[in-house]
Design a protein around this motif. Sequence first.
Motif, PDB file in Angstrom:
ATOM      1  N   ASP A  75     -51.693 102.605  91.581  1.00  0.00           N
ATOM      2  CA  ASP A  75     -50.550 102.157  90.775  1.00  0.00           C
ATOM      3  C   ASP A  75     -51.020 101.259  89.629  1.00  0.00           C
ATOM      4  O   ASP A  75     -51.820 100.337  89.833  1.00  0.00           O
ATOM      5  CB  ASP A  75     -49.550 101.395  91.666  1.00  0.00           C
ATOM      6  N   ILE A  76     -50.509 101.527  88.427  1.00  0.00           N
ATOM      7  CA  ILE A  76     -50.951 100.765  87.254  1.00  0.00           C
ATOM      8  C   ILE A  76     -50.477  99.320  87.291  1.00  0.00           C
ATOM      9  O   ILE A  76     -50.942  98.491  86.505  1.00  0.00           O
ATOM     10  CB  ILE A  76     -50.453 101.420  85.945  1.00  0.00           C
ATOM     11  N   ARG A  77     -49.572  98.986  88.211  1.00  0.00           N
ATOM     12  CA  ARG A  77     -49.072  97.609  88.289  1.00  0.00           C
ATOM     13  C   ARG A  77     -49.987  96.676  89.074  1.00  0.00           C
ATOM     14  O   ARG A  77     -49.735  95.469  89.139  1.00  0.00           O
ATOM     15  CB  ARG A  77     -47.674  97.605  88.920  1.00  0.00           C
ATOM     16  N   LYS A  78     -51.036  97.207  89.675  1.00  0.00           N
ATOM     17  CA  LYS A  78     -51.952  96.330  90.412  1.00  0.00           C
ATOM     18  C   LYS A  78     -52.670  95.407  89.420  1.00  0.00           C
ATOM     19  O   LYS A  78     -52.897  95.756  88.256  1.00  0.00           O
ATOM     20  CB  LYS A  78     -52.941  97.140  91.239  1.00  0.00           C
ATOM     21  N   LEU A  79     -53.044  94.219  89.897  1.00  0.00           N
ATOM     22  CA  LEU A  79     -53.538  93.172  89.008  1.00  0.00           C
ATOM     23  C   LEU A  79     -54.928  93.460  88.450  1.00  0.00           C
ATOM     24  O   LEU A  79     -55.279  93.024  87.367  1.00  0.00           O
ATOM     25  CB  LEU A  79     -53.528  91.831  89.740  1.00  0.00           C
ATOM     26  N   SER A  80     -55.760  94.174  89.194  1.00  0.00           N
ATOM     27  CA  SER A  80     -57.099  94.475  88.707  1.00  0.00           C
ATOM     28  C   SER A  80     -57.548  95.818  89.273  1.00  0.00           C
ATOM     29  O   SER A  80     -56.895  96.394  90.152  1.00  0.00           O
ATOM     30  CB  SER A  80     -58.086  93.387  89.130  1.00  0.00           C
ATOM     31  N   GLU A  81     -58.660  96.311  88.762  1.00  0.00           N
ATOM     32  CA  GLU A  81     -59.167  97.618  89.174  1.00  0.00           C
ATOM     33  C   GLU A  81     -59.461  97.670  90.661  1.00  0.00           C
ATOM     34  O   GLU A  81     -59.301  98.699  91.309  1.00  0.00           O
ATOM     35  CB  GLU A  81     -60.443  97.929  88.374  1.00  0.00           C
ATOM     36  N   TYR A  82     -59.894  96.537  91.233  1.00  0.00           N
ATOM     37  CA  TYR A  82     -60.321  96.517  92.639  1.00  0.00           C
ATOM     38  C   TYR A  82     -59.228  95.976  93.566  1.00  0.00           C
ATOM     39  O   TYR A  82     -59.455  95.783  94.744  1.00  0.00           O
ATOM     40  CB  TYR A  82     -61.594  95.682  92.779  1.00  0.00           C
ATOM     41  N   ASP A  83     -58.059  95.692  92.992  1.00  0.00           N
ATOM     42  CA  ASP A  83     -56.967  95.141  93.790  1.00  0.00           C
ATOM     43  C   ASP A  83     -56.136  96.285  94.383  1.00  0.00           C
ATOM     44  O   ASP A  83     -56.451  97.467  94.221  1.00  0.00           O
ATOM     45  CB  ASP A  83     -56.102  94.234  92.913  1.00  0.00           C
ATOM     46  N   SER A  84     -55.075  95.924  95.064  1.00  0.00           N
ATOM     47  CA  SER A  84     -54.176  96.906  95.663  1.00  0.00           C
ATOM     48  C   SER A  84     -52.756  96.612  95.211  1.00  0.00           C
ATOM     49  O   SER A  84     -52.480  95.557  94.638  1.00  0.00           O
ATOM     50  CB  SER A  84     -54.257  96.830  97.191  1.00  0.00           C
ATOM     51  N   TYR A  85     -51.862  97.557  95.488  1.00  0.00           N
ATOM     52  CA  TYR A  85     -50.454  97.355  95.136  1.00  0.00           C
ATOM     53  C   TYR A  85     -49.574  97.800  96.296  1.00  0.00           C
ATOM     54  O   TYR A  85     -49.727  98.914  96.822  1.00  0.00           O
ATOM     55  CB  TYR A  85     -50.077  98.145  93.879  1.00  0.00           C
ATOM     56  N   LEU A  86     -48.656  96.923  96.687  1.00  0.00           N
ATOM     57  CA  LEU A  86     -47.720  97.247  97.759  1.00  0.00           C
ATOM     58  C   LEU A  86     -46.457  96.422  97.553  1.00  0.00           C
ATOM     59  O   LEU A  86     -46.509  95.191  97.536  1.00  0.00           O
ATOM     60  CB  LEU A  86     -48.329  96.934  99.135  1.00  0.00           C
ATOM     61  N   ASN A  87     -45.310  97.099  97.379  1.00  0.00           N
ATOM     62  CA  ASN A  87     -44.049  96.382  97.261  1.00  0.00           C
ATOM     63  C   ASN A  87     -43.145  96.697  98.449  1.00  0.00           C
ATOM     64  O   ASN A  87     -43.492  97.508  99.313  1.00  0.00           O
ATOM     65  CB  ASN A  87     -43.361  96.699  95.927  1.00  0.00           C
ATOM     66  N   THR A  88     -41.984  96.067  98.484  1.00  0.00           N
ATOM     67  CA  THR A  88     -41.107  96.210  99.660  1.00  0.00           C
ATOM     68  C   THR A  88     -40.548  97.622  99.787  1.00  0.00           C
ATOM     69  O   THR A  88     -40.360  98.122 100.902  1.00  0.00           O
ATOM     70  CB  THR A  88     -39.941  95.213  99.583  1.00  0.00           C
ATOM     71  N   THR A  89     -40.281  98.288  98.666  1.00  0.00           N
ATOM     72  CA  THR A  89     -39.770  99.665  98.730  1.00  0.00           C
ATOM     73  C   THR A  89     -40.776 100.578  99.417  1.00  0.00           C
ATOM     74  O   THR A  89     -40.412 101.395 100.280  1.00  0.00           O
ATOM     75  CB  THR A  89     -39.478 100.185  97.314  1.00  0.00           C
ATOM     76  N   MET A  90     -42.032 100.440  99.029  1.00  0.00           N
ATOM     77  CA  MET A  90     -43.075 101.252  99.646  1.00  0.00           C
ATOM     78  C   MET A  90     -43.182 100.944 101.131  1.00  0.00           C
ATOM     79  O   MET A  90     -43.244 101.858 101.969  1.00  0.00           O
ATOM     80  CB  MET A  90     -44.417 100.981  98.952  1.00  0.00           C
ATOM     81  N   PHE A  91     -43.195  99.662 101.481  1.00  0.00           N
ATOM     82  CA  PHE A  91     -43.414  99.290 102.879  1.00  0.00           C
ATOM     83  C   PHE A  91     -42.260  99.753 103.765  1.00  0.00           C
ATOM     84  O   PHE A  91     -42.481 100.225 104.892  1.00  0.00           O
ATOM     85  CB  PHE A  91     -43.605  97.778 102.992  1.00  0.00           C
ATOM     86  N   LYS A  92     -41.029  99.633 103.284  1.00  0.00           N
ATOM     87  CA  LYS A  92     -39.882 100.077 104.085  1.00  0.00           C
ATOM     88  C   LYS A  92     -39.953 101.574 104.352  1.00  0.00           C
ATOM     89  O   LYS A  92     -39.539 102.045 105.413  1.00  0.00           O
ATOM     90  CB  LYS A  92     -38.571  99.728 103.362  1.00  0.00           C
ATOM     91  N   ASN A  93     -40.472 102.312 103.390  1.00  0.00           N
ATOM     92  CA  ASN A  93     -40.653 103.741 103.608  1.00  0.00           C
ATOM     93  C   ASN A  93     -41.669 103.995 104.722  1.00  0.00           C
ATOM     94  O   ASN A  93     -41.455 104.817 105.612  1.00  0.00           O
ATOM     95  CB  ASN A  93     -41.111 104.405 102.304  1.00  0.00           C
ATOM     96  N   PHE A  94     -42.775 103.239 104.701  1.00  0.00           N
ATOM     97  CA  PHE A  94     -43.826 103.433 105.698  1.00  0.00           C
ATOM     98  C   PHE A  94     -43.344 103.120 107.117  1.00  0.00           C
ATOM     99  O   PHE A  94     -43.727 103.803 108.066  1.00  0.00           O
ATOM    100  CB  PHE A  94     -45.032 102.562 105.362  1.00  0.00           C
ATOM    101  N   ILE A  95     -42.530 102.069 107.279  1.00  0.00           N
ATOM    102  CA  ILE A  95     -42.127 101.663 108.637  1.00  0.00           C
ATOM    103  C   ILE A  95     -40.849 102.353 109.099  1.00  0.00           C
ATOM    104  O   ILE A  95     -40.304 102.003 110.149  1.00  0.00           O
ATOM    105  CB  ILE A  95     -41.954 100.131 108.736  1.00  0.00           C
ATOM    106  N   SER A  96     -40.378 103.333 108.310  1.00  0.00           N
ATOM    107  CA  SER A  96     -39.176 104.059 108.731  1.00  0.00           C
ATOM    108  C   SER A  96     -39.480 105.107 109.789  1.00  0.00           C
ATOM    109  O   SER A  96     -38.564 105.737 110.324  1.00  0.00           O
ATOM    110  CB  SER A  96     -38.523 104.732 107.521  1.00  0.00           C
ATOM    111  N   GLY A  97     -40.787 105.295 110.078  1.00  0.00           N
ATOM    112  CA  GLY A  97     -41.173 106.208 111.151  1.00  0.00           C
ATOM    113  C   GLY A  97     -41.218 107.664 110.753  1.00  0.00           C
ATOM    114  O   GLY A  97     -41.242 108.546 111.619  1.00  0.00           O
ATOM    115  N   ILE A  98     -41.260 107.944 109.453  1.00  0.00           N
ATOM    116  CA  ILE A  98     -41.264 109.343 109.018  1.00  0.00           C
ATOM    117  C   ILE A  98     -42.674 109.858 108.741  1.00  0.00           C
ATOM    118  O   ILE A  98     -42.871 111.046 108.554  1.00  0.00           O
ATOM    119  CB  ILE A  98     -40.370 109.541 107.769  1.00  0.00           C
ATOM    120  N   LEU A  99     -43.663 108.966 108.719  1.00  0.00           N
ATOM    121  CA  LEU A  99     -45.030 109.420 108.488  1.00  0.00           C
ATOM    122  C   LEU A  99     -46.035 108.619 109.332  1.00  0.00           C
ATOM    123  O   LEU A  99     -46.879 109.205 110.007  1.00  0.00           O
ATOM    124  CB  LEU A  99     -45.393 109.289 107.004  1.00  0.00           C
ATOM    125  N   ILE A 100     -45.940 107.290 109.264  1.00  0.00           N
ATOM    126  CA  ILE A 100     -46.859 106.418 109.997  1.00  0.00           C
ATOM    127  C   ILE A 100     -46.254 106.043 111.340  1.00  0.00           C
ATOM    128  O   ILE A 100     -45.072 105.720 111.437  1.00  0.00           O
ATOM    129  CB  ILE A 100     -47.144 105.129 109.183  1.00  0.00           C
TER     130      ILE A 100
END
Length: 972
Positions: free
Chosen positions: A367-392
Amino acid sequence: MRILCSPDTEDIETYIKSSFEIGRRSLHLVPTMILYRRRLKFYLSILRPLFNQAQISSKEIDIEEAVRQYVDLFEVDQYIKHKLISSSNSSTLSKSEATVILERIVNQIPETNNLSWKSVIYDLTNTFMDLSLTGLSINTLRGFDTSKKWRIALDIYELYLEELRQKQLTDYGISANSKINELDISRYDELFLDGAFLPLSSKHQRIINKFIELNKPITIFLPYDLSTPDQPASKVIEDIYQNFLPKTQWESIQDKTRSNSFFIDRLPKLIFRDTPETKLDNSLSILRFGTLEEELSYIMRHIYVLIKYKEVSPRQVVIVTPNAMELRPLIREISEQNNLKVRLPQRPFMHLAQGKAIKYLYDIHTDIRKLSEYDSYLNTTMFKNFISGILIKCDVRLSESFEKIESFFEDCISIADWRGVLTSLATTKAQLIPEKYPHHPVNSVELKDLNDILAVIQALEDISFFLVTVSARTIKEHVGVLIQLLQKDNRFIELEGSILQRITKITESLGAQERIPITAIEFGERISALFSEQEDFEDGEKANVEEEDSDIFLDREILVTGPNNVEFQKYEYVYVCRFTQDVYPEPKKFDWLISKEIEHKIISNTTCFKPPSSKELENFYLNRSLYHIHLMFCAARTQLTISYSQIDNGVALTPSHYLHDISKVFGLEEDNKLENKKAPDLEDLLIKSHVLKSPSSIKPLSQNEVEPQLLTKTLDERDFTVEEIAIYRYCPRRFYYQNKYQNENVYSQLFHLQSYASSCLYEKSVELLVLNQPKAIHEMIDQGKQHKLFLERTKDYRLEAEKLIRPLFPLSNRLWSNVISQTDFFLSTLMNLVFDNTYIREFRKSGNNNITIQFYLSNHEKQIKIDGYTFTATKELEVQYNNGEIHRYSISNRKDILSFSSNDHEEREHMKEIKEWYKRFKRSFYNDTATAQMILTEITNKLTIGEFSKNTGGHCKYCTFNKLCHEREVDI
């Protein structure tokens, strides 16, 4: 060349049928897929005796391919795609592969190696393909504009073309351009152009020219009424097609015997023209609604009744609205609520929860919104999708727990941020005293929940890192790695068969995506576009012809489409939605790169349509909008319903000015407002004439349309605070839920959480102020020095209080600044009440200037008991003046009255009324017991009989118990 005219699609089909010959091969091109489906059905009815009926019924044969044995029927873009697919050109890049090469070029140019140009890579890809389809050289294109962005874009385009030449590759635009140039039309005996192509483009013009060059017959069918040549809505057709033949040579094939009995039959001829008025009847309905949701809900209900009770076929109903794509989610939701099938395209895989989750796995590191090339990006919308039990794989309860504490992660953008907040929340959990902070959301989660969230985040980081560090390979191979991971890694759930089938189908269609190797980062950045592109290319052109009761027709759902798509169509019931000034006339949006001046030059250089200036081109598009509106009025056989709403997303709307043109047809016009400012406007006239109606109630449909049985509501609790009574006054159902389910009564919404934090900070600040001011204050009223001093001191006490309160609310600095601002406002308001009130002003009027003020913390309570109920009011702060007069203030009540707070601007007046009532009631509780007892007696009677009605409104979306009382009564 012949141009045959009729506004009625049946006349066109009658003509084609009368001249149809087996063995005479036609290329039949239409402008829209909707018209294509109608004409496919028409040809199938003619050719049906030539086909094996059993094979048609069992769908053993492809209907489209069967029809094309006799006539090449296509929508124009579909025809070009068909030619490309049939040629099996292995050197043609997919759009996703083209964006990879284009992005590499953009990164190499210092002038474009920035976020602004990188963010428009997909737009550039589409633009370059369109430019290739024009057949114009780069040198010609450079002469169209001298702007810097045009120069830079063409420099990129030139490098892009050179790169493709070196790699011996092409993209869709280049291949399509070549196919048109190489098109062999010797196999065709004639060309049918069925419908108005507005405007013509280079691809249309070149196909026409090929038939002209070989002197082959061309027949153009236009939805044009030669009996009304002065119809302004038809001017746009004249502007294009008089370049082929003068209008004097156009021929009418219109059936003059069709009925003009009803208003909607006469409307297309009379509107926009100076003609005598005609009588209005029930074939036209004009409706006004408060909101867009109400408008669409009513229409869906009305259609439901038509289909269920009047036995109208769904395929005879159409909903017409500009920007139909934007409304698809809302229409889909309303139709599902009302148990209606609506003909909307299948949700793209990447729009499904599973598709989004796969995309988010890559986004963590791309994601282009990450702070640096070696950083990561994770927001609440993404995380809620992950914990909804549809993939992880994760505990299903984790989603509910996270919802309670989600606001603390509002500003988290990296995995490091998430870990920091989780650590802070664990500390808060250990320090928090639940009895003192009962509404704090941390009370509703366990330490295990926080640890489980941390474990999910760690798994996400590991999976994402694996995916983005896969070595460079082709797109198909990257998809293979992804599929293998999803199927074999035990951190993923087993995907449903339908989902796996869609992924597999996409994978199989990627056979040609093996032309260039790309990095895992490049693949991850475009996975969404890649998957959507494949589904569109493979499935988007099928007509889905079905057979039922010996009748061949297309789909069985209600069609939702734009005004341009109802050309040459007829429906029994036409619903024109969103008839507001902001969308009618339909605005033409020019591309950020292809300005109207450039588009004018492209059209003038590639087609027979040569508007004198870009201004004339703009006028052409305005006329086209008028033509599209006219099409909607031509499409209705039985009923035309026009509707609009007054508000959308809080913005006030007005009806389209074309409502004046419609009203003029039946003789209703408003007076000149310049001459008579008091003259009623058109809406008032329409209401007075009973033409414009506002449906008063819109109820959601249930399957059996029976109101669900309400649950019996009783409370065992008999002790209530004054603040809880105020909540009852605001929303009895809210009062019921928060007492019935006290463990659920926490502030999880960010709006409430910030207010709760500021209320706690305010209470602690006041306590510190009183503890640090044990002696009386001597104030000279005229000078107000102590007043000013304490306004400043409160900030010092607030700073001290922050050391105790902020660890309990690990919000970001941005969010905490809002808490501070709100707390400072509360404190300054309190100081103004203490140092400037009625008692002090009267004391000064009596000739006194010196006054003493003493602060005390007292927790002064008063109780009133009625019929077994106990009601309590508490005022913790006492301010004594001159050792006599005492004023009492609540400093903890703000934490409780948040329950009837709302961030909805439309409800602020109602909130203000309730808060004023609360203040008056609390004063009467202390000073006028008789009045308080009268109010409380009325409330206890309601509590005893279980009267807990809903007070619905904007505050509902901020209510903790929103889900419990949404739509129907719920118990837990």
